[in-house]
Design a protein around this motif. Structure first.
Motif, mmCIF file in Angstrom:
data_model
loop_
_atom_site.group_PDB
_atom_site.id
_atom_site.type_symbol
_atom_site.label_atom_id
_atom_site.label_comp_id
_atom_site.label_asym_id
_atom_site.label_seq_id
_atom_site.Cartn_x
_atom_site.Cartn_y
_atom_site.Cartn_z
ATOM 1 N N SER A 120 77.985 -57.199 -24.923
ATOM 2 C CA SER A 120 77.673 -55.995 -24.689
ATOM 3 C C SER A 120 77.497 -55.653 -23.221
ATOM 4 C CB SER A 120 76.034 -55.530 -25.030
ATOM 5 O OG SER A 120 75.182 -56.424 -24.523
ATOM 6 N N LEU A 121 77.418 -56.651 -22.319
ATOM 7 C CA LEU A 121 77.652 -56.603 -20.888
ATOM 8 C C LEU A 121 79.233 -56.579 -20.437
ATOM 9 C CD1 LEU A 121 74.569 -59.019 -19.904
ATOM 10 C CD2 LEU A 121 74.623 -56.444 -20.203
ATOM 11 N N ILE A 122 79.792 -57.593 -21.002
ATOM 12 C CA ILE A 122 81.423 -57.480 -20.463
ATOM 13 C C ILE A 122 82.136 -56.568 -21.115
ATOM 14 C CG2 ILE A 122 83.243 -59.125 -20.537
ATOM 15 C CD1 ILE A 122 81.375 -61.487 -20.674
ATOM 16 N N LEU A 123 82.138 -56.231 -22.102
ATOM 17 C CA LEU A 123 83.194 -55.179 -22.746
ATOM 18 C C LEU A 123 83.133 -53.910 -22.110
ATOM 19 C CD1 LEU A 123 83.218 -56.384 -26.493
ATOM 20 C CD2 LEU A 123 84.708 -57.122 -24.640
ATOM 21 N N PRO A 124 81.913 -53.269 -22.023
ATOM 22 C CA PRO A 124 81.644 -51.850 -21.352
ATOM 23 C C PRO A 124 82.257 -52.026 -19.787
ATOM 24 C CG PRO A 124 79.799 -52.677 -22.456
ATOM 25 C CD PRO A 124 80.353 -53.638 -22.731
ATOM 26 N N VAL A 125 81.995 -52.959 -19.263
ATOM 27 C CA VAL A 125 82.568 -53.262 -17.595
ATOM 28 C C VAL A 125 84.058 -53.181 -17.939
ATOM 29 C CG1 VAL A 125 82.920 -54.820 -15.740
ATOM 30 C CG2 VAL A 125 80.460 -54.364 -16.904
ATOM 31 N N VAL A 126 84.681 -53.961 -18.682
ATOM 32 C CA VAL A 126 86.095 -53.907 -19.009
ATOM 33 C C VAL A 126 86.374 -52.447 -19.237
ATOM 34 C CG1 VAL A 126 88.113 -54.754 -20.095
ATOM 35 C CG2 VAL A 126 86.375 -56.523 -19.185
ATOM 36 N N ALA A 127 85.860 -51.854 -20.318
ATOM 37 C CA ALA A 127 86.312 -50.673 -20.715
ATOM 38 C C ALA A 127 86.369 -49.561 -19.653
ATOM 39 C CB ALA A 127 85.466 -50.049 -22.047
ATOM 40 N N ALA A 128 85.309 -49.752 -18.694
ATOM 41 C CA ALA A 128 84.889 -48.870 -17.635
ATOM 42 C C ALA A 128 86.308 -48.689 -16.515
ATOM 43 C CB ALA A 128 83.744 -49.237 -16.839
ATOM 44 N N LEU A 129 86.998 -49.713 -16.512
ATOM 45 C CA LEU A 129 88.168 -49.841 -15.738
ATOM 46 C C LEU A 129 89.209 -48.608 -16.120
ATOM 47 C CD1 LEU A 129 89.010 -53.640 -15.721
ATOM 48 C CD2 LEU A 129 87.835 -52.202 -13.764
ATOM 49 N N PHE A 130 89.177 -47.984 -17.368
ATOM 50 C CA PHE A 130 89.736 -47.034 -18.042
ATOM 51 C C PHE A 130 89.224 -45.991 -18.031
ATOM 52 C CE2 PHE A 130 91.180 -51.357 -19.437
ATOM 53 C CZ PHE A 130 92.365 -51.292 -19.213
ATOM 54 N N TRP A 131 87.796 -45.969 -18.200
ATOM 55 C CA TRP A 131 86.978 -44.733 -18.340
ATOM 56 C C TRP A 131 85.466 -45.009 -17.838
ATOM 57 C CZ3 TRP A 131 83.642 -42.570 -22.701
ATOM 58 C CH2 TRP A 131 83.235 -40.998 -22.442
ATOM 59 N N THR A 132 85.463 -44.405 -16.809
ATOM 60 C CA THR A 132 84.061 -45.034 -15.983
ATOM 61 C C THR A 132 83.049 -44.877 -16.665
ATOM 62 O OG1 THR A 132 85.375 -44.511 -13.799
ATOM 63 C CG2 THR A 132 82.902 -44.718 -13.899
ATOM 64 N N PRO A 133 82.644 -43.816 -17.585
ATOM 65 C CA PRO A 133 81.206 -43.533 -18.065
ATOM 66 C C PRO A 133 80.826 -44.886 -18.910
ATOM 67 C CG PRO A 133 82.344 -41.503 -18.194
ATOM 68 C CD PRO A 133 83.499 -42.623 -17.598
ATOM 69 N N MET A 134 81.980 -45.538 -19.652
ATOM 70 C CA MET A 134 81.560 -46.681 -20.342
ATOM 71 C C MET A 134 80.602 -47.775 -19.760
ATOM 72 S SD MET A 134 82.738 -46.484 -23.309
ATOM 73 C CE MET A 134 83.048 -48.082 -23.931
ATOM 74 N N ILE A 135 80.594 -47.687 -18.483
ATOM 75 C CA ILE A 135 79.799 -48.533 -17.752
ATOM 76 C C ILE A 135 78.083 -48.361 -17.946
ATOM 77 C CG2 ILE A 135 79.125 -47.275 -15.783
ATOM 78 C CD1 ILE A 135 80.046 -51.005 -15.431
ATOM 79 N N TRP A 136 77.760 -47.404 -18.641
ATOM 80 C CA TRP A 136 76.583 -47.038 -18.814
ATOM 81 C C TRP A 136 76.067 -47.972 -20.065
ATOM 82 C CZ3 TRP A 136 73.075 -45.275 -15.313
ATOM 83 C CH2 TRP A 136 73.625 -44.404 -14.373
ATOM 84 N N LEU A 137 77.054 -48.151 -20.821
ATOM 85 C CA LEU A 137 76.757 -49.115 -22.222
ATOM 86 C C LEU A 137 75.960 -50.323 -21.691
ATOM 87 C CD1 LEU A 137 79.557 -48.339 -24.654
ATOM 88 C CD2 LEU A 137 77.041 -47.477 -24.608
ATOM 89 N N ALA A 138 76.577 -51.055 -20.544
ATOM 90 C CA ALA A 138 76.398 -52.217 -19.978
ATOM 91 C C ALA A 138 74.969 -52.153 -19.464
ATOM 92 C CB ALA A 138 77.519 -52.919 -18.985
#
Length: 329
Positions: free
Chosen positions: A255-273
């Motif tokens: 739940s910490l790592i996957l949103p950070v990776v996804a944020a490389l393509f769509w920045t708002p995903m970082i908020w999940l982490a």
């Protein structure tokens, strides 16, 4: 005849207390043999065991050149002659009635494996080690592990530590899986369950397990536990070899790592982490504060222990996933 088997390797710090608790058992020594299977220890472990062997001929030492637990257990089973076999751990001590309570309970409860509550303690009591002890006895630290959280009545469970079996159980269900550096006891218990066997925990006695006393040793141990959860499933091809609680730290790490990776393509995903870490921090802060007040322990030590425990366990599981394509069955 009761055959007690115990794998050991470099246990000079704990082996004395373990053997002393064996000597204090109320079980008749004429009906007892204790077999230590040593992984070729390089410290004083063998010397200490040899000193006890000189006084008590029912204590034996055999070699385990494989240096891991499952072969040690299987070699000790093969070398034993008892009608009943009990597995111990050198990192623990046992109540005076541990042997007698489990042996009498096998027939009483028609159990294929029987065990008792395992209390957590530390040899050296410091603010840090006492925090580790408290966390390893709390549901947030060990999940719904019945043998750690305690019981007040006899229950059927999925696993028990330091169990006791009739010899016929190994004839029915096989022996310990020697591919599994860890989790071999849990996997064996799951095998018993799948075969229609019955595993029972009783409140009549207990063991005391001595936990690691530093954050680095705690992290190393739980990293290995997390890694071998994944490898156990890989080797056995059975998710049922373990329980759901064994995979929750992995879910947290993802739940910490996957949103950070996804944020490389769509920045708002970082908020999940961010929300996952924030929620986790709030929960362990609240629990640490509650334990600190009730047990008069330091909040920061409790907080650190939860953090180290969960992250090392989850990181170990992720490492296991990465490693599985390179592991031969």
């Amino acid at each position: 005849m009761l055959s007690v088997i115990c794998p050991i390797y470099n246990e000079e710090k704990y082996i004395g207390a373990c053997i002393e608790s064996i000597l204090a058992q109320d079980y008749p020594k004429d009906d007892l043999e204790v077999i230590f299977a040593d992984g070729m220890s390089t410290d004083r472990t063998r010397e200490i065991v040899a000193a006890y062997m000189a006084k008590y001929p029912w204590i034996r030492l055999i070699d385990n050149p494989d240096r891991i637990v499952p072969p040690a257990l299987n070699k000790a089973i093969e070398a034993s002659c008892g009608d009943i076999i009990m597995r111990l751990d050198a990192h623990a001590s046992y109540a005076d009635n541990y042997f007698s309570a489990l042996v009498s309970g096998i027939d009483k409860y028609e159990a294929d494996n029987i065990g008792a509550v395992c209390k957590t303690d530390v040899l050296n009591k410091t603010p840090r080690s006492l925090a580790i002890r408290a966390v390893l006895a709390h549901p947030l630290g060990v999940g719904n592990s019945t043998f750690r959280t305690g019981i007040s009545e006899v229950k059927e469970v999925d696993t028990v530590p330091f169990g006791c079996w009739k010899r016929s159980v190994f004839e029915r269900f096989g022996r310990f899986d020697e591919r599994l550096v860890r989790n071999q006891d849990i996997e064996f218990n799951k095998r018993i369950h799948r075969g229609g066997g019955k595993i029972v925990i009783i409140p009549d006695t207990y063991s005391t397990y001595y936990a690691r006393e530093t954050y680095s040793k705690l992290a190393k141990n739980n990293y290995g536990n997390g890694k071998w959860n994944i490898l156990t499933v890989w080797y056995t091809r059975q998710f049922k070899s373990l329980s759901l609680r064994h995979f929750i730290p992995l879910v947290f790490i993802l739940s910490l790592i996957l949103p950070v990776v996804a944020a490389l393509f769509w920045t708002p995903m970082i908020w999940l982490a961010v929300f996952s870490l924030l929620g986790y921090t709030i929960v362990i802060s609240a629990v640490s504060l509650d334990i600190a007040k009730k047990q008069k322990l330091r909040f920061i030590n409790l907080f650190k222990t939860f953090f180290v425990l969960h992250l090392s366990y989850g990181w170990g599981s992720l490492s296991g996933i990465i490693e599985t394509p390179f592991v031969k069955i």
